[in-house]
Design a protein around this motif. Structure first.
Motif, PDB file in Angstrom:
ATOM      1  N   ASN A   1      64.807  49.540  36.924  1.00 43.53           N
ATOM      2  CA  ASN A   1      64.074  48.512  37.667  1.00 43.53           C
ATOM      3  C   ASN A   1      64.584  48.298  39.094  1.00 43.53           C
ATOM      4  O   ASN A   1      64.183  47.348  39.751  1.00 43.53           O
ATOM      5  CB  ASN A   1      64.128  47.189  36.911  1.00 43.53           C
ATOM      6  N   LEU A   2      65.457  49.174  39.580  1.00 43.45           N
ATOM      7  CA  LEU A   2      66.020  48.978  40.915  1.00 43.45           C
ATOM      8  C   LEU A   2      64.951  48.960  42.003  1.00 43.45           C
ATOM      9  O   LEU A   2      64.995  48.130  42.906  1.00 43.45           O
ATOM     10  CB  LEU A   2      67.051  50.062  41.238  1.00 43.45           C
ATOM     11  N   LYS A   3      64.021  49.859  41.933  1.00 42.89           N
ATOM     12  CA  LYS A   3      63.001  49.956  42.984  1.00 42.89           C
ATOM     13  C   LYS A   3      62.194  48.661  43.111  1.00 42.89           C
ATOM     14  O   LYS A   3      61.915  48.205  44.218  1.00 42.89           O
ATOM     15  CB  LYS A   3      62.085  51.141  42.731  1.00 42.89           C
ATOM     16  N   SER A   4      61.866  48.053  41.986  1.00 47.74           N
ATOM     17  CA  SER A   4      61.078  46.814  42.042  1.00 47.74           C
ATOM     18  C   SER A   4      61.872  45.652  42.636  1.00 47.74           C
ATOM     19  O   SER A   4      61.282  44.665  43.068  1.00 47.74           O
ATOM     20  CB  SER A   4      60.549  46.450  40.658  1.00 47.74           C
ATOM     21  N   CYS A   5      63.192  45.758  42.667  1.00 46.54           N
ATOM     22  CA  CYS A   5      64.045  44.692  43.205  1.00 46.54           C
ATOM     23  C   CYS A   5      64.586  45.022  44.600  1.00 46.54           C
ATOM     24  O   CYS A   5      65.369  44.254  45.148  1.00 46.54           O
ATOM     25  CB  CYS A   5      65.219  44.443  42.262  1.00 46.54           C
ATOM     26  N   GLN A   6      64.173  46.131  45.148  1.00 48.86           N
ATOM     27  CA  GLN A   6      64.732  46.637  46.399  1.00 48.86           C
ATOM     28  C   GLN A   6      64.716  45.598  47.518  1.00 48.86           C
ATOM     29  O   GLN A   6      65.742  45.371  48.167  1.00 48.86           O
ATOM     30  CB  GLN A   6      63.974  47.888  46.814  1.00 48.86           C
ATOM     31  N   GLN A   7      63.595  44.961  47.766  1.00 50.18           N
ATOM     32  CA  GLN A   7      63.508  43.989  48.852  1.00 50.18           C
ATOM     33  C   GLN A   7      64.412  42.786  48.595  1.00 50.18           C
ATOM     34  O   GLN A   7      65.026  42.264  49.523  1.00 50.18           O
ATOM     35  CB  GLN A   7      62.061  43.526  49.066  1.00 50.18           C
ATOM     36  N   ARG A   8      64.521  42.371  47.364  1.00 45.18           N
ATOM     37  CA  ARG A   8      65.381  41.221  47.048  1.00 45.18           C
ATOM     38  C   ARG A   8      66.846  41.564  47.282  1.00 45.18           C
ATOM     39  O   ARG A   8      67.630  40.709  47.699  1.00 45.18           O
ATOM     40  CB  ARG A   8      65.139  40.759  45.613  1.00 45.18           C
ATOM     41  N   PHE A   9      67.230  42.833  47.031  1.00 50.37           N
ATOM     42  CA  PHE A   9      68.605  43.255  47.311  1.00 50.37           C
ATOM     43  C   PHE A   9      68.877  43.329  48.812  1.00 50.37           C
ATOM     44  O   PHE A   9      70.017  43.183  49.236  1.00 50.37           O
ATOM     45  CB  PHE A   9      68.925  44.602  46.651  1.00 50.37           C
ATOM     46  N   VAL A  10      67.866  43.558  49.615  1.00 50.13           N
ATOM     47  CA  VAL A  10      68.036  43.528  51.065  1.00 50.13           C
ATOM     48  C   VAL A  10      68.399  42.101  51.490  1.00 50.13           C
ATOM     49  O   VAL A  10      69.283  41.895  52.323  1.00 50.13           O
ATOM     50  CB  VAL A  10      66.759  44.022  51.787  1.00 50.13           C
ATOM     51  N   GLU A  11      67.730  41.136  50.905  1.00 52.47           N
ATOM     52  CA  GLU A  11      67.965  39.732  51.238  1.00 52.47           C
ATOM     53  C   GLU A  11      69.264  39.206  50.650  1.00 52.47           C
ATOM     54  O   GLU A  11      69.929  38.360  51.256  1.00 52.47           O
ATOM     55  CB  GLU A  11      66.791  38.893  50.749  1.00 52.47           C
ATOM     56  N   LEU A  12      69.627  39.664  49.445  1.00 51.65           N
ATOM     57  CA  LEU A  12      70.845  39.226  48.748  1.00 51.65           C
ATOM     58  C   LEU A  12      71.599  40.478  48.287  1.00 51.65           C
ATOM     59  O   LEU A  12      71.515  40.868  47.131  1.00 51.65           O
ATOM     60  CB  LEU A  12      70.484  38.335  47.560  1.00 51.65           C
ATOM     61  N   PRO A  13      72.335  41.116  49.193  1.00 57.36           N
ATOM     62  CA  PRO A  13      72.935  42.415  48.885  1.00 57.36           C
ATOM     63  C   PRO A  13      74.095  42.348  47.892  1.00 57.36           C
ATOM     64  O   PRO A  13      74.747  41.327  47.728  1.00 57.36           O
ATOM     65  CB  PRO A  13      73.412  42.917  50.246  1.00 57.36           C
ATOM     66  N   ILE A  14      74.308  43.489  47.253  1.00 61.06           N
ATOM     67  CA  ILE A  14      75.472  43.698  46.389  1.00 61.06           C
ATOM     68  C   ILE A  14      76.384  44.711  47.069  1.00 61.06           C
ATOM     69  O   ILE A  14      75.955  45.453  47.955  1.00 61.06           O
ATOM     70  CB  ILE A  14      75.052  44.179  44.976  1.00 61.06           C
ATOM     71  N   ASP A  15      77.645  44.726  46.651  1.00 61.52           N
ATOM     72  CA  ASP A  15      78.611  45.656  47.234  1.00 61.52           C
ATOM     73  C   ASP A  15      78.579  47.017  46.556  1.00 61.52           C
ATOM     74  O   ASP A  15      78.947  48.015  47.159  1.00 61.52           O
ATOM     75  CB  ASP A  15      80.030  45.083  47.145  1.00 61.52           C
ATOM     76  N   TRP A  16      78.181  47.028  45.294  1.00 60.12           N
ATOM     77  CA  TRP A  16      78.160  48.289  44.555  1.00 60.12           C
ATOM     78  C   TRP A  16      77.172  48.206  43.400  1.00 60.12           C
ATOM     79  O   TRP A  16      76.804  47.125  42.969  1.00 60.12           O
ATOM     80  CB  TRP A  16      79.566  48.650  44.047  1.00 60.12           C
ATOM     81  N   CYS A  17      76.739  49.374  42.951  1.00 59.21           N
ATOM     82  CA  CYS A  17      75.830  49.477  41.813  1.00 59.21           C
ATOM     83  C   CYS A  17      76.250  50.688  40.990  1.00 59.21           C
ATOM     84  O   CYS A  17      76.380  51.789  41.526  1.00 59.21           O
ATOM     85  CB  CYS A  17      74.401  49.641  42.304  1.00 59.21           C
ATOM     86  N   ASN A  18      76.478  50.475  39.717  1.00 58.34           N
ATOM     87  CA  ASN A  18      76.828  51.558  38.800  1.00 58.34           C
ATOM     88  C   ASN A  18      75.643  51.755  37.877  1.00 58.34           C
ATOM     89  O   ASN A  18      75.338  50.898  37.061  1.00 58.34           O
ATOM     90  CB  ASN A  18      78.087  51.186  38.024  1.00 58.34           C
ATOM     91  N   SER A  19      74.962  52.868  38.051  1.00 64.15           N
ATOM     92  CA  SER A  19      73.794  53.111  37.194  1.00 64.15           C
ATOM     93  C   SER A  19      73.864  54.502  36.582  1.00 64.15           C
ATOM     94  O   SER A  19      74.602  55.340  36.978  1.00 64.15           O
ATOM     95  CB  SER A  19      72.494  52.952  37.969  1.00 64.15           C
TER      96      SER A  19
END
Length: 126
Positions: A108-126
């Motif tokens: 589901n990362l792609k559907s949340c992409q814009q929200r991560f731009v606004e509230l970024p994370i430092d890392w993602c383990n997928s």
């Protein structure tokens, strides 16, 4: 990115849900299913309980190196995930955990992409 001080040694895993649309596919190969089945008395926390635990970690974040947002699949509850990120980013940089990230299947990362731009994370383990 600023270096993390040596006194930040704690890793906190914050399990935010017990949901994953892949449960039927993964079955017993998922370590989270194994844990859930081994601890039948463990109950999923409400959103309010998760946010209260989040705030406690953030308020004591000066000793926390990484805050990992996990669950069976944290992106299955995006509103809760982004409520957590909103609280994290609202806290003073000096006192919140040094880094925040997500452990996810990535579906589901792609559907949340814009929200991560606004509230970024430092890392993602997928």
């Amino acid at each position: 990115m600023q270096a993390i001080s040596e006194d930040r040694q704690i890793l906190v895993n914050l399990e935010i849900n017990n949901q994953c649309h892949l449960t039927n596919v993964c079955g017993t190969s998922c370590v989270l299913n194994e844990i859930a089945w081994a601890l039948p008395q463990a109950k999923e926390q409400s959103a309010e309980q998760v946010l209260a635990a989040t705030q406690e970690v953030i308020d004591n974040g000066h000793k926390v190196r990484h805050l990992a947002i996990v669950g069976k699949e944290p992106l299955e509850t995006p509103d809760l995930l982004f409520d957590i990120l909103r609280r994290y980013h609202a806290a003073p940089v000096e006192t919140r955990p040094a880094r925040i990230g997500v452990i996810t299947s990535g579906i589901n990362l792609k559907s949340c992409q814009q929200r991560f731009v606004e509230l970024p994370i430092d890392w993602c383990n997928s």
